[in-house]
Design a protein around this motif. Structure first.
Motif, PDB file in Angstrom:
ATOM      1  N   LYS A  83      22.176  79.153 -39.164  1.00 63.47           N
ATOM      2  CA  LYS A  83      20.950  78.640 -39.772  1.00 63.47           C
ATOM      3  C   LYS A  83      19.945  79.760 -40.029  1.00 63.47           C
ATOM      4  N   TYR A  84      19.818  80.675 -39.083  1.00 62.61           N
ATOM      5  CA  TYR A  84      18.850  81.759 -39.218  1.00 62.61           C
ATOM      6  C   TYR A  84      19.568  83.110 -39.144  1.00 62.61           C
ATOM      7  N   GLY A  85      19.354  83.938 -40.182  1.00 61.53           N
ATOM      8  CA  GLY A  85      19.977  85.247 -40.210  1.00 61.53           C
ATOM      9  C   GLY A  85      19.227  86.254 -39.357  1.00 61.53           C
ATOM     10  N   LYS A  86      19.865  87.364 -39.084  1.00 62.43           N
ATOM     11  CA  LYS A  86      19.241  88.401 -38.261  1.00 62.43           C
ATOM     12  C   LYS A  86      18.026  89.014 -38.955  1.00 62.43           C
ATOM     13  N   ASP A  87      18.013  88.937 -40.286  1.00 62.70           N
ATOM     14  CA  ASP A  87      16.894  89.470 -41.049  1.00 62.70           C
ATOM     15  C   ASP A  87      15.743  88.481 -41.173  1.00 62.70           C
ATOM     16  N   GLY A  88      15.877  87.339 -40.472  1.00 63.48           N
ATOM     17  CA  GLY A  88      14.841  86.313 -40.522  1.00 63.48           C
ATOM     18  C   GLY A  88      14.990  85.333 -41.664  1.00 63.48           C
ATOM     19  N   LYS A  89      16.019  85.534 -42.488  1.00 60.29           N
ATOM     20  CA  LYS A  89      16.233  84.640 -43.619  1.00 60.29           C
ATOM     21  C   LYS A  89      16.748  83.277 -43.150  1.00 60.29           C
ATOM     22  N   VAL A  90      16.229  82.235 -43.769  1.00 56.67           N
ATOM     23  CA  VAL A  90      16.649  80.874 -43.444  1.00 56.67           C
ATOM     24  C   VAL A  90      17.739  80.448 -44.417  1.00 56.67           C
ATOM     25  N   HIS A  91      18.861  80.016 -43.884  1.00 52.99           N
ATOM     26  CA  HIS A  91      19.966  79.557 -44.725  1.00 52.99           C
ATOM     27  C   HIS A  91      19.958  78.028 -44.764  1.00 52.99           C
ATOM     28  N   PRO A  92      19.677  77.451 -45.911  1.00 52.33           N
ATOM     29  CA  PRO A  92      19.639  75.984 -46.007  1.00 52.33           C
ATOM     30  C   PRO A  92      21.033  75.379 -45.874  1.00 52.33           C
ATOM     31  N   PHE A  93      21.091  74.236 -45.196  1.00 48.60           N
ATOM     32  CA  PHE A  93      22.328  73.462 -45.088  1.00 48.60           C
ATOM     33  C   PHE A  93      22.087  72.120 -45.789  1.00 48.60           C
ATOM     34  N   PRO A  94      22.397  72.004 -47.077  1.00 48.89           N
ATOM     35  CA  PRO A  94      22.101  70.782 -47.825  1.00 48.89           C
ATOM     36  C   PRO A  94      22.796  69.557 -47.238  1.00 48.89           C
ATOM     37  N   GLY A  95      22.122  68.431 -47.322  1.00 45.63           N
ATOM     38  CA  GLY A  95      22.696  67.181 -46.843  1.00 45.63           C
ATOM     39  C   GLY A  95      23.848  66.728 -47.721  1.00 45.63           C
ATOM     40  N   SER A  96      24.669  65.860 -47.168  1.00 41.56           N
ATOM     41  CA  SER A  96      25.892  65.456 -47.861  1.00 41.56           C
ATOM     42  C   SER A  96      25.690  64.313 -48.839  1.00 41.56           C
ATOM     43  N   ASN A  97      24.598  63.547 -48.695  1.00 35.99           N
ATOM     44  CA  ASN A  97      24.480  62.341 -49.510  1.00 35.99           C
ATOM     45  C   ASN A  97      23.006  61.979 -49.694  1.00 35.99           C
ATOM     46  N   LEU A  98      22.389  62.524 -50.729  1.00 34.57           N
ATOM     47  CA  LEU A  98      20.968  62.266 -50.973  1.00 34.57           C
ATOM     48  C   LEU A  98      20.685  60.819 -51.408  1.00 34.57           C
ATOM     49  N   PRO A  99      21.586  60.155 -52.150  1.00 35.79           N
ATOM     50  CA  PRO A  99      21.347  58.726 -52.403  1.00 35.79           C
ATOM     51  C   PRO A  99      21.240  57.919 -51.103  1.00 35.79           C
ATOM     52  N   LEU A 100      22.085  58.259 -50.121  1.00 38.09           N
ATOM     53  CA  LEU A 100      22.040  57.553 -48.841  1.00 38.09           C
ATOM     54  C   LEU A 100      20.720  57.843 -48.113  1.00 38.09           C
ATOM     55  N   ALA A 101      20.284  59.101 -48.169  1.00 37.92           N
ATOM     56  CA  ALA A 101      19.013  59.464 -47.536  1.00 37.92           C
ATOM     57  C   ALA A 101      17.847  58.735 -48.200  1.00 37.92           C
ATOM     58  N   THR A 102      17.906  58.593 -49.512  1.00 39.83           N
ATOM     59  CA  THR A 102      16.847  57.878 -50.231  1.00 39.83           C
ATOM     60  C   THR A 102      16.846  56.402 -49.869  1.00 39.83           C
ATOM     61  N   LEU A 103      18.029  55.812 -49.782  1.00 38.53           N
ATOM     62  CA  LEU A 103      18.131  54.421 -49.340  1.00 38.53           C
ATOM     63  C   LEU A 103      17.539  54.258 -47.947  1.00 38.53           C
ATOM     64  N   GLY A 104      17.870  55.192 -47.047  1.00 40.46           N
ATOM     65  CA  GLY A 104      17.327  55.124 -45.699  1.00 40.46           C
ATOM     66  C   GLY A 104      15.815  55.172 -45.677  1.00 40.46           C
ATOM     67  N   THR A 105      15.232  55.982 -46.556  1.00 39.37           N
ATOM     68  CA  THR A 105      13.771  56.076 -46.625  1.00 39.37           C
ATOM     69  C   THR A 105      13.158  54.764 -47.074  1.00 39.37           C
ATOM     70  N   PHE A 106      13.740  54.142 -48.087  1.00 45.04           N
ATOM     71  CA  PHE A 106      13.207  52.856 -48.543  1.00 45.04           C
ATOM     72  C   PHE A 106      13.369  51.761 -47.489  1.00 45.04           C
ATOM     73  N   ILE A 107      14.463  51.810 -46.732  1.00 47.33           N
ATOM     74  CA  ILE A 107      14.637  50.843 -45.649  1.00 47.33           C
ATOM     75  C   ILE A 107      13.558  51.044 -44.587  1.00 47.33           C
ATOM     76  N   LEU A 108      13.278  52.298 -44.243  1.00 52.17           N
ATOM     77  CA  LEU A 108      12.209  52.576 -43.285  1.00 52.17           C
ATOM     78  C   LEU A 108      10.860  52.126 -43.819  1.00 52.17           C
ATOM     79  N   TRP A 109      10.612  52.369 -45.081  1.00 51.12           N
ATOM     80  CA  TRP A 109       9.360  51.951 -45.738  1.00 51.12           C
ATOM     81  C   TRP A 109       9.201  50.439 -45.606  1.00 51.12           C
ATOM     82  N   LEU A 110      10.259  49.703 -45.891  1.00 51.80           N
ATOM     83  CA  LEU A 110      10.223  48.244 -45.754  1.00 51.80           C
ATOM     84  C   LEU A 110       9.977  47.836 -44.296  1.00 51.80           C
ATOM     85  N   GLY A 111      10.718  48.442 -43.377  1.00 54.92           N
ATOM     86  CA  GLY A 111      10.578  48.074 -41.977  1.00 54.92           C
ATOM     87  C   GLY A 111       9.193  48.341 -41.419  1.00 54.92           C
ATOM     88  N   TRP A 112       8.515  49.316 -42.002  1.00 54.53           N
ATOM     89  CA  TRP A 112       7.192  49.692 -41.499  1.00 54.53           C
ATOM     90  C   TRP A 112       6.151  48.580 -41.684  1.00 54.53           C
TER      91      TRP A 112
END
Length: 443
Positions: free
Chosen positions: A226-255
């Motif tokens: 995740k973090y290089g020796k030079d301080g660089k941050v290496h992003p690890f993209p998520g596997s399923n952004l539609p699923l993450a978006t669905l999860g956000t809307f479900i949380l929004w509703l539950g709130w």
């Protein structure tokens, strides 16, 4: 037959027909007036409770979408297991520890340990207090908040923590850590006596999950690469952004259940009006957080970042949770927008400190939980800035110290991190022996 006689007969028949429902009502078709408030408040707790329960699905989908493919099943397993553990622990210990009534072991600080009990079936031969709601509905509603706290920890520590040590921590969190500190405010403890205001839990729920997650992340360490020796941050993209978006809307509703149910009463027109106001403020705060994150990421990175916008919406929701009733729509939008800005700034700040938070739960729930608790003083005249800060510190120190002790004990006794090989190959296969997307697996 004269018209007068005819109309007199019809009038008599109409009166007789109208009288029939009256006799039926007298036969106990309509509940006594003193039961109406009890019925509606109980119903409110049940409906808002299952809305908050649905947030468990939201956290699950959000985390499953933001982790890499090889760790998806692990997040699904953790969320189902932690919710189930929370249900049992809150029944066995948590509920009465959180609401001790007259059963304080240390007055205002620690309640007595006992198992939760419901009313007898049908309330038969009991003198039930009808001025509030059923114990069953209150237990059900409050349990969901306890489970939410554990869900916050899950996402932060994803992709490198062992399953069983995590679940043991969940047992301690839901049975002891969460109920004890919650009793200080919602159980009538010493923070409540000082005038601490936290309507639905920006501190009591969200920052508690955030502090526990932060301690776990510090002790567990970042993911490999995740973090290089030079301080660089290496992003690890998520596997399923539609699923993450669905999860956000479900949380929004539950709130809406999370904040709306925290009105605690639905027995008068005034309380119903307040619940509708809470719904509107909750929604606009989320919108403010999302829009603020959208604009800020465009300005900072020249392109808007979906994951930041999703967390911006959640940041707005956390920010308004401490006081969703008193703000105007404009003030609620601004409170949420500040939350969205804080998340966008806090994520890279954590990376500079090499604190690896896979889903951004610490910025959302801890940083914005603190902000939301402070923001109460701007819209509620009864709030004291000093009391709000003092309560944030007290809860933060308690949760951080106890969580760190538990994490250290687990690390020393059974280990909390998977091996380097297992982490590289993915926790789905290493810990569970199954994959979420087997048809896409390599080889």
């Amino acid at each position: 037959m004269s018209k007068i006689t005819k109309y007199s007969g019809l009038a008599a028949a109409a009166v007789a027909m109208l009288a029939l429902p009256a006799f039926a009502q007298e036969a106990d078709v309509t509940p006594p007036n003193e039961e109406i408030g009890y019925i509606f408040t109980t119903f409110m707790f049940l409906v808002t409770g299952f809305l908050v329960m649905w947030m468990a699905a939201g956290f699950t989908m959000l985390e499953a979408g933001l982790v890499r493919q090889k760790n998806t099943t692990m997040q699904l397993m953790k969320n189902v297991a932690l919710f189930s553990i929370a249900a049992l622990m809150y029944y066995l210990i948590g509920y009465n520890l959180m609401y001790p009534g007259d059963g304080w072991s240390i007055d205002g600080v620690l309640g007595a340990f006992s198992v939760a009990a419901l009313e007898p079936v049908g309330l038969a031969e009991t003198e039930t207090d009808l001025t509030y709601a059923s114990v069953g509905s209150d237990f059900f509603f409050q349990l969901m908040f306890c489970a939410t706290t554990a869900s916050i920890v899950s996402g932060t520590l994803a992709e490198r923590i062992k399953l069983w040590p995590f679940l043991i921590f969940v047992i301690v969190l839901t049975a002891l850590i969460y109920p004890i500190q919650a009793s200080w405010k919602w159980g009538g403890g010493f923070l409540d006596g000082m005038g601490f205001l936290d309507f639905a839990g920006s501190t009591v729920v969200h920052s508690v999950g955030g502090w526990a997650a932060l301690m776990g992340a510090l002790i567990l360490g970042p993911r490999i690469g995740k973090y290089g020796k030079d301080g660089k941050v290496h992003p690890f993209p998520g596997s399923n952004l539609p699923l993450a978006t669905l999860g956000t809307f479900i949380l929004w509703l539950g709130w809406f259940g999370f904040n709306g149910g925290s009105q605690l009463y639905m027995d008068t027109a005034g309380n119903v009006a307040d619940i509708s106001r809470i719904f509107a403020n909750t929604n606009t705060a989320a919108a403010g957080g999302a829009i603020a994150a959208l604009i800020l990421t465009q300005l900072l990175y020249k392109k808007p970042d979906l994951t930041m916008v999703l967390n911006g919406a959640l940041a707005g929701l956390v920010s308004i949770t401490a006081e969703p009733l008193t703000p105007s729509l404009g003030a609620a939008t601004l409170i949420g927008a500040i939350g969205g800005i804080l998340v966008v700034l806090a994520v890279p700040f954590l990376d500079k400190l090499k604190i690896d938070d896979v889903v951004g739960a610490i910025p959302v729930h801890l940083v914005c939980g603190i902000w939301g608790t402070i923001a109460v003083v701007f819209t509620n005249a009864d709030a004291s800035f000093v009391t709000q800060i003092y309560s944030i510190v007290v809860v933060g120190v308690f949760v951080s110290v106890v969580s760190a002790v538990v994490w250290f004990i687990l690390k020393a006794t059974m280990g909390i991190r998977v091996s380097e090989e297992d982490e590289i190959n993915g926790l789905d296969v290493a810990e569970l022996g199954m994959e979420a997307y087997p048809e896409f697996s390599k080889g």
